[in-house]
Design a protein around this motif. Structure first.
Motif, PDB file in Angstrom:
ATOM      1  N   PRO A 216      53.783  13.885  63.151  1.00  0.00           N
ATOM      2  CA  PRO A 216      53.496  13.093  61.959  1.00  0.00           C
ATOM      3  C   PRO A 216      52.499  11.964  62.270  1.00  0.00           C
ATOM      4  O   PRO A 216      52.581  11.326  63.319  1.00  0.00           O
ATOM      5  CB  PRO A 216      54.865  12.535  61.569  1.00  0.00           C
ATOM      6  N   ARG A 237      50.551  20.717  54.481  1.00  0.00           N
ATOM      7  CA  ARG A 237      50.940  20.248  55.805  1.00  0.00           C
ATOM      8  C   ARG A 237      50.225  18.928  56.124  1.00  0.00           C
ATOM      9  O   ARG A 237      50.819  18.004  56.693  1.00  0.00           O
ATOM     10  CB  ARG A 237      50.608  21.304  56.860  1.00  0.00           C
ATOM     11  N   LYS A 241      52.629  15.624  56.622  1.00  0.00           N
ATOM     12  CA  LYS A 241      52.666  14.997  57.943  1.00  0.00           C
ATOM     13  C   LYS A 241      51.744  13.780  58.035  1.00  0.00           C
ATOM     14  O   LYS A 241      51.668  13.154  59.087  1.00  0.00           O
ATOM     15  CB  LYS A 241      52.287  16.033  59.014  1.00  0.00           C
TER      16      LYS A 241
END
Length: 313
Positions: A216, A237, A241
């Motif tokens: 992250p 994604r 993240k």
């Protein structure tokens, strides 16, 4: 081989009698017409050299501030023109020869050290204690990135293709070396804990897999696109993240920006080289008239480190 006029030395520049020139992927791209030189740049290939200052066109104030004199041995980032006996260079882009290095070794440093510093340390924001994934650890960029990351206190995962390269690249200090030719790298990176930063020279289908590898708030920095510039991304994604995707090239940057980077590299990276924490790797040296063979060797992808041309004494 061809004869050409000796380069002019405009105000603020020095003329270098070239000893060696580094051979880099951008040279290959320029040769095939995919990376044209900027307006006003030399059409001759070659983005980094080592050599001796032949003449200077500096004001008294510039000479005092920069400290260069006739006969100094230097290495330098060029804006083209390195594959020649003489090249004109902005004096602010000169760097001293690090302690104990040969002229061949010094010629491998300017382009890769500025590229890696600009992309990994500045663009990627790599910090001590973080983990970086570096693809193509056998390349000039890769070998410099591994050692620079370790010098800055980071952990390093790198990918190469082939068991022989794995063994040689491990000597650069990487904490984990993955043979990408033996299977997907993603699971190995995830098992290690993931990466805070990815330095990628591949592109193509590596891109989305890099996003999976990132922790992250991770950062992916694109430095090359050997497998293709057009890619498919899972943007969810990226959002979930909180990832950052960035990248850059060095040659189109302004002379002032290259001067700033040269100063930063001299201040922060050269001490690591002087201390032996970053070692140069000259895989093979060719004479100037064998430049075509040097390109073929680099294109074959079997090298570990850098390829150089021997031009002067």
């Amino acid at each position: 081989m061809a004869e050409a006029p000796r380069p002019e030395t405009p105000a603020g520049h020095v003329l270098i009698r070239v000893s060696h020139a580094g051979v880099n992927r951008p040279d290959i791209l320029q040769r095939i017409g995919a990376y044209p030189p900027p307006v006003g740049a030399s059409p001759i290939l070659g983005l980094e050299v080592s050599g001796t200052i032949e003449s200077l066109n500096l004001s008294d104030e510039e000479a005092r501030l920069l400290g260069w004199t006739l006969g100094d041995k230097v290495c330098a980032l060029t804006n083209g023109g390195g594959y020649a006996e003489f090249v004109s260079v902005d004096a602010r882009h000169l760097l001293p020869i690090p302690k104990g290095l040969t002229m061949a070794e010094a010629a491998t440093l300017p382009e890769v050290s500025l590229t890696v510093y600009a992309n990994m340390i500045e663009g990627g924001g790599l910090k001590a204690g973080e983990t970086v994934l570096i693809h193509g650890g056998n390349s000039g960029i890769g070998s410099m990135a591994i050692q620079m990351a370790k010098g800055f206190g980071a952990k390093v995962i790198t990918t190469v293709r082939g068991a022989d390269k794995c063994a040689r690249v491990a000597a650069f200090g990487a904490d984990l070396v993955i043979d990408a030719g033996a299977g997907d790298f993603v699971e190995a990176v995830k098992a290690y804990g993931g990466a805070d930063v990815v330095i990628d020279i591949v592109g193509g289908d590596y891109t989305d897999r890099n996003l999976i590898c990132l922790k992250p708030k991770g950062r992916m920095v694109q430095v090359g696109v050997g497998a293709g510039a057009k890619v498919a991304l899972d943007l969810f994604r990226v959002m979930q993240k909180q990832l950052t995707l960035t990248g850059s090239t060095l040659r189109p940057r302004s002379a002032d920006e290259k001067a700033r980077l040269s100063h930063a590299v001299r201040d922060q990276v050269w001490p690591l080289i002087d201390a032996g924490q970053i070692k140069t790797v000259v895989e093979k040296a060719f004479s100037l008239d064998k430049a075509g063979e040097a390109h073929a060797w680099l294109e074959a992808g079997q090298h570990v480190g850098k390829v150089v041309l021997k031009i002067g004494g």
